[in-house]
Scaffold this active site. Structure first.
Site, short mmCIF file in Angstrom:
data_model
loop_
_atom_site.label_atom_id
_atom_site.label_comp_id
_atom_site.label_asym_id
_atom_site.label_seq_id
_atom_site.Cartn_x
_atom_site.Cartn_y
_atom_site.Cartn_z
N HIS A 199 0.90 -1.44 -0.18
CA HIS A 199 0.02 0.00 -0.02
C HIS A 199 0.94 1.42 -0.02
O HIS A 199 0.62 2.50 -0.78
CB HIS A 199 -0.85 0.15 1.17
CG HIS A 199 -1.77 1.14 1.97
ND1 HIS A 199 -1.57 1.69 2.67
CD2 HIS A 199 -2.79 1.69 0.70
CE1 HIS A 199 -2.26 3.36 2.39
NE2 HIS A 199 -2.73 2.96 1.40
N GLU A 210 2.12 1.58 -3.23
CA GLU A 210 1.07 2.20 -4.45
C GLU A 210 1.06 4.18 -4.55
O GLU A 210 1.24 4.75 -4.90
CB GLU A 210 -0.23 1.66 -3.77
CG GLU A 210 -1.20 2.23 -4.20
CD GLU A 210 -2.33 3.02 -3.24
OE1 GLU A 210 -2.96 4.00 -3.42
OE2 GLU A 210 -3.11 1.97 -2.73
N HIS A 211 1.20 4.48 -2.97
CA HIS A 211 1.05 5.77 -3.28
C HIS A 211 2.65 6.32 -3.25
O HIS A 211 2.12 7.25 -4.12
CB HIS A 211 1.23 6.32 -1.32
CG HIS A 211 0.14 6.28 -0.90
ND1 HIS A 211 -0.56 7.13 0.08
CD2 HIS A 211 -1.11 5.35 -0.59
CE1 HIS A 211 -1.83 6.57 0.86
NE2 HIS A 211 -2.44 5.89 0.01
N GLU A 238 -4.35 8.22 7.23
CA GLU A 238 -5.16 6.69 6.88
C GLU A 238 -5.06 5.96 7.36
O GLU A 238 -6.85 5.38 7.88
CB GLU A 238 -4.74 6.57 5.07
CG GLU A 238 -5.77 5.61 4.86
CD GLU A 238 -5.01 5.00 2.78
OE1 GLU A 238 -3.65 5.49 3.00
OE2 GLU A 238 -5.70 4.50 2.44
#
Lengths: 429, 435
Positions: free
Chosen positions: A67, A70-71, A142
């Site tokens: 993740h 991905e960012h 997040e």
């Protein structure tokens, strides 16, 4: 380029595997303004232990790194990826799941240019120490956002109950501690191992000319150099079969308690047509047992134990699978009992043909409705592909299900030792 | 680029709007019923669609209605309740599969129209009024639904901010009703509001998908052709002038702080400035290219989620961000600086063009779904004006930098709401297992 025709659904799909191993699928759709493209790698939160490209020994990487990567892919040398797409009238986003990381854009103009931008930014990593540190602050927020979300907490609480060792039990975002440990080297290792074109699928849906688009993708890819294709070796600890913890509850500030009942898949090794049939069978059975038109829901609704329908779904990937049934109730233990009782009762008496017909019709209607959304197709298609299933076989497979198939699933999937219950109670109760 | 052509026909006091298209694999029917928001009716009206779905004369309980829908290839019935400014709108929607994709050809659309009519017009009654048992169930369900808004902290913060901002206006009433009204509401009182609704409310019936126009008109005329005594009330707009910013801190046991700020824009979708206002909002906080995203998130790492949106009817812009409790001052300061930057025209022509492109894209995206088409058209149909998709695109393309600056200069901070930690007891160690 191969052309696949699905006459009943009035759809035509184009496919080609390029020389570098990238699989490209194009689904032309007339009359829609927006085009959607997804570029997805078969790499998600569960791939945390593997043999890195070019090395012999497996390594374990920090939780949440897929993740995080991905960012970080949105960082590009000297320009901002959001800005480039914005200039070309597109909006861009990305997601990370247990098994996939996908990058997508939607746009009504400059489709070809946007496809190139999508391929180029995902195929060109650019990490700096400073920007990695900055991202940690954003992702920490997040993670906290999800920590305040009772549905997310309930979902992962149930998965943690179910699995003892399998990395599916690790939150996709990781923890604030685990992401703090992520380094540039970790990101590079993961990128080089999992972002090879042969581990990826490009899917495009919209009013496009398939020949033109395929030519463009071919040219874009042949102009880039990639290392030779290598098989990726993932090291997953074998998972004990029955459920790890049978029942557990936590407290958090919620207005109504939550009850989640899960069944762990006993045999999570199906792929292709087998998996499609199994997945649809479990979904039909869940629907028969727990949908708003079920007897079970009617009685819980009338007794005031449920005010809104139960939600339920089945997740199946290579190596793990589970079904999950959840609802909000002031009497969560009672709802959990009723769910178990309903399953046991049906295991004894079976389903009526007319009930089965009704649910299969409903499922077909729902699938057709979902095809109205190109966004939905774009997001779902690749999951089917990665598991060797064909998205457009859903209707014909549903039509072929028999009572025998469904009763078999009712016996083999809903096994008491594979059940787990997770409850979120009101703080202070 | 094709344009959406909605043809309108009048049957009695019902407005029928048809859009014929082969684009979708289903056909959507949507009935919208509207009347002015009022304290007396808001909670009863929120209950009405739920009660009506719980039984008709022919299908006297929820399960029988659901099974009827299932038999229609899983037709889906949805109801919704919204505020269009100071109007309270009840929506019923049925989606049915397009017959061309089914093995057995059946007239699903006709069946759906008949079923919808039964649900809305012929409910299950007992001694001439709603069934006590159903009403009690639905009151309980609504009570729980209202209370559970608190479980989604971001939504809860947004609702609370609107309540504070509109404390002196009718719009403060939540579309889904109020818990405190529930005890007093009995079947008779709700049935009275229902009868008033049938008699006086404006009704708009939309059908989007593939169908035979002649037979649709025939059915609709037989079902809705009668005359009622509709009382259409023109909404009178009044502005509450913002009197300095009101700041509300709400301490709860949460892990993340939710910051909401509400600005008065004094501009609604009926105003000439509205399109420029949308562009200004888009540049301020409406996309990942916006000032809020770039500054609050990318530059200062203060938030993962940050954005702003416009309320089309009441002239309000709201922004939301999920932040650490102790970065409140820093975040508010940065947000105020972004407002000033917008007001001083501190943005480039390229930023402007990008925002316009983003909004045009969004517009075309929304007409790729039947729901999007209807939601776009409805408020304007009610106000007796219509903008085609192409007109909208044209207007958007003409917005200049001066227009955006003028729009942003209308913004006045009205309310700041912060949902923050420190309330309740400390979390017990070991209980929180996920994070």
């Amino acid at each position: 380029m191969k052309k696949l025709v699905y006459a009943q659904l009035d759809e035509v799909l184009y496919h080609e595997e390029l020389d570098n191993g990238l699989n490209v699928y194009i689904l032309p759709k007339e009359g829609f303004h927006e085009t959607f493209a997804t570029f997805t790698t078969k790499y998600g939160s569960i791939d945390n232990t593997f043999i890195p490209r070019g090395l012999g020994e497996p390594i374990k990487v920090p939780d949440g790194i897929a993740h995080f990567l991905e960012h970080k892919m949105f960082e590009d040398e000297g320009k901002d990826v959001f800005y480039s797409f914005g200039e070309q009238g597109a909006s861009v986003n990305a997601f990370t799941s247990f098994t996939r990381t996908g990058y997508l854009f939607s746009s009504m103009m400059q489709i070809e240019k946007n496809i190139e931008t999508l391929l180029d930014f995902v195929q060109k990593p650019y990490f700096t120490g400073r920007s990695i540190e900055k991202e940690k602050g954003i992702i920490a927020q997040e993670i906290k956002m999800y920590a305040d979300n009772p549905d997310w907490r309930a979902y992962f609480g149930m998965i943690e109950n179910m699995f003892e060792k399998h990395p599916v039990r690790i939150d996709i975002g990781g923890t604030i501690e685990s992401i703090t440990a992520i380094t540039k080297k970790d990101l590079t290792t993961c990128y080089e191992t999992f972002y090879h074109p042969s581990n990826m699928v490009l899917f495009i849906v919209g009013s496009v000319d398939p020949e033109e688009i395929m030519r463009l993708v071919r040219e874009n890819q042949s102009a880039k150099k990639f290392p030779v294709k290598e098989e990726i070796i993932r090291c997953v600890e074998p998972e004990g079969t029955p459920t790890y913890v049978a029942k557990r509850s936590i407290s958090m500030p919620v207005s109504v308690p939550k009850c989640v009942v899960g069944y762990k898949e006993k045999d999570p090794t199906r792929q292709g047509k087998d998996l499609l049939k199994h997945q649809l069978s479990v979904q039909v059975v869940l629907d028969l047992l727990f949908s708003p038109s079920s007897k079970m829901y009617e009685s819980l609704y009338e007794s005031g134990n449920l005010h809104d329908p139960l939600s339920f779904h089945y997740t199946a990937e290579w190596g793990f699978g589970f079904s999950i049934i959840s609802g909000n109730s002031n009497n969560p233990d009672h709802v959990a009992d009723k769910i178990t009782e309903t399953i046991t009762a049906y295991q004894q008496v079976g389903f009526l043909d007319e009930e089965i017909d009704r649910v299969i019709k409903r499922k077909i209607g729902a699938f057709l409705r979902s095809l109205n959304s190109l966004d939905f197709i774009a997001k779902e298609f690749t999951r089917y592909q990665f598991n060797g299933m064909n998205f457009f076989d859903v209707v014909s497979t549903l039509e072929s299900l028999t009572r025998h198939d469904l009763q078999a699933v009712l016996r083999n999937h809903f096994i008491p030792e594979y059940q787990t219950i997770f409850i979120i109670r009101e703080e202070g109760s | 680029m094709d344009n959406v052509k909605i043809a309108t026909h009048e049957f009695g006091d019902t407005h029928l709007h048809l859009w014929k298209t082969d684009k979708f694999k289903t056909t959507s029917i949507m009935l919208k019923i509207n009347s002015p928001l009022s304290e007396e009716t808001v909670t009863a009206r929120a209950l009405i669609p739920e009660i009506l779905q719980s039984g008709t004369r022919d299908y006297p309980n929820r399960t029988m209605i659901k099974q009827k829908l299932d038999d229609m290839y899983g037709a889906v019935l949805m109801t919704d309740i919204q505020k269009n400014g100071d109007q309270h709108v009840i929506t019923f929607r049925i989606d049915v599969a397009s017959e061309r994709f089914l093995l057995n050809k059946v007239s699903l659309l006709q069946e759906a129209l008949l079923l919808l009519h039964k649900i809305v017009m012929n409910p299950c009654l007992e001694n001439g009024t709603f069934v006590e048992e159903i009403v009690e169930q639905e009151k309980q369900a609504l009570r729980q639904r209202i209370q559970s808004i608190y479980d989604n902290k971001m939504a809860y913060a947004a609702v609370r901010m609107m309540e504070e901002l509109f404390a002196e206006e009718m719009y403060r009433l939540p579309e889904y009703g109020r818990v405190e009204d529930l005890d007093e509401l009995n079947p008779k009182a709700i049935h009275h509001v229902y009868k008033q609704m049938l008699q006086h409310d404006r009704m708009d019936l939309f059908i989007v998908g593939s169908f035979d126009e002649g037979s649709i008109k025939e059915i609709v005329s037989s079902l809705y052709g009668g005359n009622r005594s509709v009382q259409e009330q023109q909404v009178v707009r009044t502005w509450e002038k913002s009197v300095g910013a009101k700041v509300v801190f709400d301490k709860r046991e949460v892990k993340q702080g939710e910051l909401c700020m509400g600005y008065r824009t004094y501009t609604t979708f009926l105003d000439d400035d509205y399109i420029a206002m949308r562009v200004a909002n888009c540049m301020f906080g409406g996309s990942p290219l916006s000032k809020l995203f770039r500054n609050v998130r990318e530059k200062h790492s203060l938030a993962y989620f940050v954005g702003s949106k416009l309320e089309a009817h009441k002239g309000v812009l709201t922004m939301t961000a999920g932040i650490e409790f102790d970065t409140y001052d820093q975040t508010v300061d940065i947000i105020k600086k972004q407002v000033e930057a917008m007001q001083q025209g501190d943005f480039t022509e390229r930023d402007l063009e990008q925002a316009k492109g983003w909004l045009i894209n969004q517009l075309y995206g929304s007409i790729d779904t039947s729901l999007g088409v209807i939601e776009l058209a409805y408020p304007e149909i009610v106000e007796k004006r219509r903008l085609s998709v192409l007109d909208r695109v044209k207007k958007m393309s003409c917005v200049t930098k001066e227009d955006v600056i003028r729009a942003a200069n209308k913004w006045e901070l009205d309310t700041i709401y912060f949902l923050t930690g420190g309330g309740g007891q400390n979390e017990e160690a070991g209980l929180c297992t996920v994070r």
